[in-house]
Design an enzyme around this catalytic site. Structure first.
Site, PDB file in Angstrom:
ATOM      1  N   ASP A   1    -101.000  35.144  -9.549  1.00  0.00           N
ATOM      2  CA  ASP A   1    -100.459  35.108 -10.920  1.00  0.00           C
ATOM      3  C   ASP A   1    -100.514  33.749 -11.614  1.00  0.00           C
ATOM      4  O   ASP A   1     -99.586  33.376 -12.342  1.00  0.00           O
ATOM      5  CB  ASP A   1     -99.012  35.611 -10.944  1.00  0.00           C
ATOM      6  CG  ASP A   1     -98.851  37.024 -10.406  1.00  0.00           C
ATOM      7  OD1 ASP A   1     -99.866  37.701 -10.190  1.00  0.00           O
ATOM      8  OD2 ASP A   1     -97.703  37.442 -10.200  1.00  0.00           O
TER       9      ASP A   1
ATOM     10  N   LYS B   1    -102.248  43.993 -10.254  1.00  0.00           N
ATOM     11  CA  LYS B   1    -101.013  44.610  -9.758  1.00  0.00           C
ATOM     12  C   LYS B   1    -100.068  44.869 -10.917  1.00  0.00           C
ATOM     13  O   LYS B   1    -100.145  44.226 -11.970  1.00  0.00           O
ATOM     14  CB  LYS B   1    -100.353  43.732  -8.694  1.00  0.00           C
ATOM     15  CG  LYS B   1     -99.812  42.434  -9.230  1.00  0.00           C
ATOM     16  CD  LYS B   1     -99.117  41.639  -8.133  1.00  0.00           C
ATOM     17  CE  LYS B   1     -98.714  40.298  -8.659  1.00  0.00           C
ATOM     18  NZ  LYS B   1     -97.306  40.061  -8.729  1.00  0.00           N
TER      19      LYS B   1
ATOM     20  N   CYS C   1     -93.014  36.701  -6.905  1.00  0.00           N
ATOM     21  CA  CYS C   1     -94.262  37.246  -6.380  1.00  0.00           C
ATOM     22  C   CYS C   1     -94.788  36.483  -5.169  1.00  0.00           C
ATOM     23  O   CYS C   1     -95.350  37.091  -4.258  1.00  0.00           O
ATOM     24  CB  CYS C   1     -95.309  37.315  -7.493  1.00  0.00           C
ATOM     25  SG  CYS C   1     -94.774  38.403  -8.842  1.00  0.00           S
TER      26      CYS C   1
END
Length: 182
Positions: free
Chosen positions: A10, A86, A119
């Site tokens: 990310d 995701k 995450c």
């Protein structure tokens, strides 16, 4: 044959200054992620990018198809490097990440990215639970200020608390310099 998979989680535009959910220290973390990417590519290691999009356009950040949801140029994937999309915090949930790692016979993963307290934490714990040896590059991760029950937690404390927890039972934690010197 690759010895490890570098999982870059990310590192996306919305986390940078001017984005919808800017993180503390994201520029420095992304600079270190770029160093890790360069070393992994030079050594022929597997590189897997994780890109998060929320399922609806009213998301607080990472709205589907938005510029903010795109991978930041500092950590941009190269042709042939898998990008796993995701929709959940855990990078393994309803994605092909574990299949990609198995296809390349990976035993060890090196994790960096954002957010340390969400995450990165989830992927590290899941990687460990799936049997992978885990290393988290702590200075290539970023967090943000948190609040719980009226207690404000500065980003650097949130980051440190999560790195300490991961180090206790889930992963080795190293700086970028330590990892690259290893």
């Amino acid at each position: 044959m690759p010895r490890y998979a570098l999982i870059v989680i990310d590192v996306q535009n919305d986390y940078f200054p001017g984005g919808r959910w800017a993180l503390s220290g994201i520029d420095a973390a992304a600079d270190n992620a770029a160093r890790l990417l360069a070393a992994a590519r030079e050594d022929g290691q597997l590189v897997v990018h994780i890109r998060h999009e929320f399922p609806t356009a009213d998301a607080p950040f990472f709205a589907p198809g938005s510029e903010g949801a795109q991978i930041h140029p500092k950590a941009q994937n190269l042709p042939g490097e898998p990008v796993v999309l995701k929709h959940h915090i855990n990078s393994y949930r309803e994605t092909a990440l574990n299949d990609i790692l198995k296809q390349h016979d990976m035993k060890d993963v090196v994790i960096c990215g954002a957010m340390s307290h969400m995450c990165v934490d989830a992927a590290t714990r899941a990687s460990n639970d799936l049997g992978y040896g885990c290393t988290v590059i702590h200075d290539a991760c970023a967090s943000r200020d948190l609040e719980f029950d009226g207690v404000k937690v500065p980003a650097e404390y949130a980051h440190a608390a999560f790195m300490a927890a991961l180090q206790f039972g889930y992963a080795k934690t190293l700086s970028t310099d330590e990892f690259l010197a290893g």
